[in-house]
Design a protein around this motif. Structure first.
Motif, PDB file in Angstrom:
ATOM      1  N   ARG A  56     -10.283   5.823   1.656  1.00  0.00           N
ATOM      2  CA  ARG A  56     -11.495   5.233   2.220  1.00  0.00           C
ATOM      3  C   ARG A  56     -11.764   5.775   3.610  1.00  0.00           C
ATOM      4  N   GLY A  57     -10.753   5.802   4.455  1.00  0.00           N
ATOM      5  CA  GLY A  57     -10.866   6.456   5.744  1.00  0.00           C
ATOM      6  C   GLY A  57     -11.790   5.793   6.750  1.00  0.00           C
ATOM      7  N   ASP A  58     -12.025   4.499   6.629  1.00  0.00           N
ATOM      8  CA  ASP A  58     -12.816   3.805   7.635  1.00  0.00           C
ATOM      9  C   ASP A  58     -12.011   3.657   8.919  1.00  0.00           C
ATOM     10  N   GLU A  59     -12.669   3.232   9.978  1.00  0.00           N
ATOM     11  CA  GLU A  59     -11.984   3.056  11.251  1.00  0.00           C
ATOM     12  C   GLU A  59     -10.833   2.065  11.098  1.00  0.00           C
ATOM     13  N   GLY A  60      -9.660   2.481  11.514  1.00  0.00           N
ATOM     14  CA  GLY A  60      -8.478   1.641  11.423  1.00  0.00           C
ATOM     15  C   GLY A  60      -7.735   1.734  10.111  1.00  0.00           C
ATOM     16  N   ASP A  61      -8.323   2.402   9.113  1.00  0.00           N
ATOM     17  CA  ASP A  61      -7.679   2.458   7.796  1.00  0.00           C
ATOM     18  C   ASP A  61      -6.379   3.250   7.812  1.00  0.00           C
ATOM     19  N   THR A  62      -6.326   4.341   8.595  1.00  0.00           N
ATOM     20  CA  THR A  62      -5.111   5.163   8.609  1.00  0.00           C
ATOM     21  C   THR A  62      -3.937   4.384   9.174  1.00  0.00           C
ATOM     22  N   GLU A  63      -4.177   3.659  10.261  1.00  0.00           N
ATOM     23  CA  GLU A  63      -3.103   2.865  10.858  1.00  0.00           C
ATOM     24  C   GLU A  63      -2.663   1.752   9.909  1.00  0.00           C
ATOM     25  N   GLU A  64      -3.641   1.101   9.257  1.00  0.00           N
ATOM     26  CA  GLU A  64      -3.294   0.053   8.311  1.00  0.00           C
ATOM     27  C   GLU A  64      -2.555   0.625   7.116  1.00  0.00           C
ATOM     28  N   ALA A  65      -2.955   1.818   6.684  1.00  0.00           N
ATOM     29  CA  ALA A  65      -2.271   2.456   5.556  1.00  0.00           C
ATOM     30  C   ALA A  65      -0.814   2.736   5.903  1.00  0.00           C
ATOM     31  N   LEU A  66      -0.551   3.236   7.117  1.00  0.00           N
ATOM     32  CA  LEU A  66       0.826   3.517   7.514  1.00  0.00           C
ATOM     33  C   LEU A  66       1.656   2.243   7.510  1.00  0.00           C
ATOM     34  N   GLU A  67       1.110   1.169   8.055  1.00  0.00           N
ATOM     35  CA  GLU A  67       1.821  -0.106   8.043  1.00  0.00           C
ATOM     36  C   GLU A  67       2.065  -0.582   6.613  1.00  0.00           C
ATOM     37  N   THR A  68       1.082  -0.353   5.737  1.00  0.00           N
ATOM     38  CA  THR A  68       1.227  -0.764   4.337  1.00  0.00           C
ATOM     39  C   THR A  68       2.323   0.032   3.652  1.00  0.00           C
ATOM     40  N   PHE A  69       2.364   1.343   3.891  1.00  0.00           N
ATOM     41  CA  PHE A  69       3.427   2.174   3.308  1.00  0.00           C
ATOM     42  C   PHE A  69       4.796   1.765   3.855  1.00  0.00           C
ATOM     43  N   GLN A  70       4.853   1.462   5.141  1.00  0.00           N
ATOM     44  CA  GLN A  70       6.134   1.056   5.731  1.00  0.00           C
ATOM     45  C   GLN A  70       6.642  -0.243   5.096  1.00  0.00           C
ATOM     46  N   THR A  71       5.730  -1.165   4.827  1.00  0.00           N
ATOM     47  CA  THR A  71       6.129  -2.403   4.152  1.00  0.00           C
ATOM     48  C   THR A  71       6.543  -2.121   2.711  1.00  0.00           C
ATOM     49  N   ALA A  72       5.801  -1.247   2.041  1.00  0.00           N
ATOM     50  CA  ALA A  72       6.153  -0.881   0.670  1.00  0.00           C
ATOM     51  C   ALA A  72       7.563  -0.316   0.605  1.00  0.00           C
ATOM     52  N   ALA A  73       7.939   0.467   1.633  1.00  0.00           N
ATOM     53  CA  ALA A  73       9.242   1.127   1.635  1.00  0.00           C
ATOM     54  C   ALA A  73      10.398   0.144   1.719  1.00  0.00           C
ATOM     55  N   THR A  74      10.132  -1.101   2.092  1.00  0.00           N
ATOM     56  CA  THR A  74      11.199  -2.100   2.156  1.00  0.00           C
ATOM     57  C   THR A  74      11.507  -2.719   0.795  1.00  0.00           C
ATOM     58  N   HIS A  75      10.732  -2.390  -0.211  1.00  0.00           N
ATOM     59  CA  HIS A  75      10.918  -2.954  -1.542  1.00  0.00           C
ATOM     60  C   HIS A  75      11.610  -1.947  -2.455  1.00  0.00           C
ATOM     61  N   ASP A  76      12.495  -2.435  -3.296  1.00  0.00           N
ATOM     62  CA  ASP A  76      13.310  -1.571  -4.141  1.00  0.00           C
ATOM     63  C   ASP A  76      12.489  -0.754  -5.129  1.00  0.00           C
ATOM     64  N   ASP A  77      11.319  -1.255  -5.504  1.00  0.00           N
ATOM     65  CA  ASP A  77      10.531  -0.550  -6.511  1.00  0.00           C
ATOM     66  C   ASP A  77       9.547   0.443  -5.902  1.00  0.00           C
ATOM     67  N   ALA A  78       9.627   0.690  -4.617  1.00  0.00           N
ATOM     68  CA  ALA A  78       8.691   1.621  -3.982  1.00  0.00           C
ATOM     69  C   ALA A  78       8.862   3.013  -4.571  1.00  0.00           C
ATOM     70  N   PRO A  79       7.782   3.640  -5.043  1.00  0.00           N
ATOM     71  CA  PRO A  79       7.883   5.010  -5.569  1.00  0.00           C
ATOM     72  C   PRO A  79       8.094   6.006  -4.441  1.00  0.00           C
ATOM     73  N   ALA A  80       8.624   7.159  -4.775  1.00  0.00           N
ATOM     74  CA  ALA A  80       8.898   8.187  -3.764  1.00  0.00           C
ATOM     75  C   ALA A  80       7.635   8.600  -3.021  1.00  0.00           C
ATOM     76  N   ASP A  81       6.490   8.470  -3.671  1.00  0.00           N
ATOM     77  CA  ASP A  81       5.231   8.855  -3.034  1.00  0.00           C
ATOM     78  C   ASP A  81       4.974   8.105  -1.741  1.00  0.00           C
ATOM     79  N   VAL A  82       5.568   6.936  -1.579  1.00  0.00           N
ATOM     80  CA  VAL A  82       5.391   6.175  -0.342  1.00  0.00           C
ATOM     81  C   VAL A  82       5.818   7.019   0.860  1.00  0.00           C
ATOM     82  N   TRP A  83       6.973   7.673   0.762  1.00  0.00           N
ATOM     83  CA  TRP A  83       7.473   8.461   1.884  1.00  0.00           C
ATOM     84  C   TRP A  83       6.660   9.738   2.077  1.00  0.00           C
ATOM     85  N   ARG A  84       6.174  10.303   1.006  1.00  0.00           N
ATOM     86  CA  ARG A  84       5.312  11.478   1.148  1.00  0.00           C
ATOM     87  C   ARG A  84       4.021  11.113   1.870  1.00  0.00           C
TER      88      ARG A  84
END
Length: 398
Positions: A323-351
Motif C-alpha cells: 500500500r505504501g501510504d504515509e507511515g505504512d513502512t514503519e508499521e509494516a516493520l513493526e508488524t514483521f517484528q511481532t510476527a517473528a516472535t511467533h513459532d509459525d512465522a514463515p521465513a519471508d518475514v525476515w526477508r
C-alpha cells in the motif's frame, strides 16, 4: 474435531418441518430435480447445457487449479453429502484455487468450492450454510430456469458460450462455467432469497448453527465496505456477483429466520486446523490482488482467534508494504517484528524486514535479517541473490 458433524441426512420433509411456513420464494417453471436425473432427450436445451458444463468440467480437471489435498477434499465432500443427502452421488467436488468468495453447483453435478470461500468461513457452520445455499440452486433447477428466462427475453446462448470460454482460457477468473454464467445471466433475487432461506434450513437440519448464515454475510459485507476499489464497494448492494439481493437485507432476513431455529455453539478451532496448511498460500493470493482495505479486514478478522499469528501478521505486513501510504513502512516493520516472535512465522518475514532495513540504509540490520532468512529457508530459490546482497552490505560472504 476435524470432520463434518455426522448427524445424518434429514430428508426434505425434515427441513420443511424446520421451515414450517417458509415455502419456496420464487414461482418456478420446473419441478425440483430427482436423484440421479440426467436429460434423456439429447435434442433439448437442457441436454445442451449439460453437455457444455460437462466440457467445462473436463477443462477444470485439466487446468491445474484444483487443490489436491485429500484431507481437505474429503472434508468438504463429506459436508456436501451431509447437506445434499441422497443427491451426494450426483455431485462431484472440486476445491479450486482462487481467492474469489464463491461456490457453485452446476446442473451436471459439478460442485466447485473456491479457496476464497474456505478462508473466509470461520466455522464449518458458515461453510455449511453456503453449501446449503448452492444446493438449493441445484435442487430447484434455478440454473435451468434462469436460462429459460433468458431465452424468453431473446438473449442468445452466446452468453453461455462466452462464459464457458472464460472458464477454459487463461483468464480463468471464475474458474467454473456456472460461476461465469451466473455472473452474466444472474439468478433472480427471488431465487437467491429462496436459496438463502432453504439453504439455512438444510444446514440446520444437518446440525449446524442457524446464526452462521447472517454471520458469514456480515463478514463479507465488512470486506466490501473496506475495499479500495469502487467496483467492489458497489457490490454491497448486489452481492458477490453484483446480482444478489442487498446484503444488508439478506443479513436481516437470515437473522430473523435464525431466531426460531437451533444455534449450537460453533467450533472455530477445528475448522482453522483444517485450513491451516493452506493459510499462508491463500493469504498470499489475496495480498497480490492489492485490494488493501478489504484484505486487511480479512486478516484482522482471522487474527481475532489468536492463532496462526506469524502467518497472519506476515500477510498484514506485506499489505502495508504494497500500500505504501504515509507511515505504512514503519508499521509494516513493526508488524514483521511481532510476527517473528511467533513459532509459525514463515521465513519471508525476515526477508521482508531485511528489505525495509536495506532501503532505509541500515546495512547491518539488513544483512542480519537476510542471514536469518537463509537460516530458515536454506533451499530458498533466491539464495544466490541473497548471499550476494549480504556481501554487498557487509563485505563478507554468508
Amino acid at each position: 474435531k476435524a470432520g463434518p458433524r455426522t448427524r445424518g441426512w434429514r430428508r426434505r420433509g425434515a427441513a420443511a418441518g424446520v421451515a414450517t411456513s417458509r415455502s419456496a420464494c420464487a414461482a418456478t417453471n420446473m419441478e425440483a430435480r430427482v436423484v440421479g436425473h440426467r436429460p434423456r432427450d439429447l435434442s433439448t436445451t437442457e441436454a445442451s447445457l449439460w453437455y457444455q458444463t460437462d466440457q467445462a468440467e473436463e477443462r477444470l480437471r485439466a487446468s491445474g487449479r484444483t487443490v489436491e489435498d485429500p484431507a481437505l477434499n474429503a472434508f468438504v465432500h463429506g459436508l456436501i453429502c451431509e447437506i445434499s443427502g441422497p443427491f451426494c452421488a450426483d455431485l462431484r467436488l472440486y476445491v479450486v484455487d482462487t481467492p474469489d468468495f464463491n461456490a457453485s453447483m452446476a446442473p451436471n453435478g459439478m460442485a466447485v468450492v473456491n479457496t476464497g470461500l474456505l478462508i473466509r468461513a470461520e466455522t464449518v457452520d458458515e461453510l455449511a450454510f453456503v453449501l446449503g445455499h448452492e444446493f438449493v440452486h441445484f435442487e430447484e433447477n434455478h440454473f435451468l430456469e434462469r436460462h429459460a428466462a433468458i431465452r424468453n427475453a431473446n438473449i442468445t446462448s452466446s452468453i453461455l458460450g462466452s462464459a464457458l470460454a472464460a472458464a477454459g482460457g487463461g483468464a480463468f477468473t471464475s474458474l467454473t462455467s456456472l460461476a461465469a454464467y451466473s455472473g452474466a445471466a444472474n439468478f433472480s433475487q427471488d431465487q437467491e432469497s429462496e436459496a438463502d432461506s432453504k439453504g439455512l434450513d438444510y444446514a440446520v437440519a444437518a446440525g449446524y448453527s442457524a446464526t452462521a448464515g447472517a454471520e458469514i454475510w456480515s463478514h463479507f459485507l465488512a470486506e466490501l465496505s473496506a475495499s479500495d476499489l469502487d467496483a467492489v464497494r458497489n457490490r454491497r448492494g448486489g452481492g458477490i456477483l453484483g446480482t444478489h439481493p442487498h446484503i444488508e437485507r439478506r443479513i436481516e432476513d437470515l437473522t430473523a429466520q435464525a431466531e426460531t431455529l437451533p444455534s449450537p455453539e460453533q467450533d472455530q478451532a477445528s475448522y482453522r486446523a483444517l485450513i491451516r496448511p493452506h493459510l499462508h498460500t491463500w493469504l498470499a493470493d489475496h495480498v497480490v490482488r492489492q485490494d488493501h482495505g478489504a484484505t486487511l479486514v480479512l486478516i484482522d478478522r482471522l487474527s481475532e482467534q489468536g492463532t496462526d499469528l506469524g502467518v497472519l501478521l506476515n500477510a498484514r505486513g506485506r499489505v502495508l508494504v504494497l500500500r505504501g501510504d504515509e507511515g505504512d513502512t514503519e508499521e509494516a516493520l513493526e508488524t514483521f517484528q511481532t510476527a517473528a516472535t511467533h513459532d509459525d512465522a514463515p521465513a519471508d518475514v525476515w526477508r521482508s524486514m531485511a528489505e525495509i532495513h536495506r532501503q532505509a540504509g541500515r546495512h547491518a540490520n539488513a544483512a542480519a535479517a537476510f542471514q536469518s532468512y537463509l537460516d530458515r529457508a536454506p533451499d530458498a530459490r533466491d539464495r544466490a541473490l541473497i548471499e550476494s546482497l549480504i556481501i554487498d552490505l557487509t563485505g563478507t560472504s554468508s
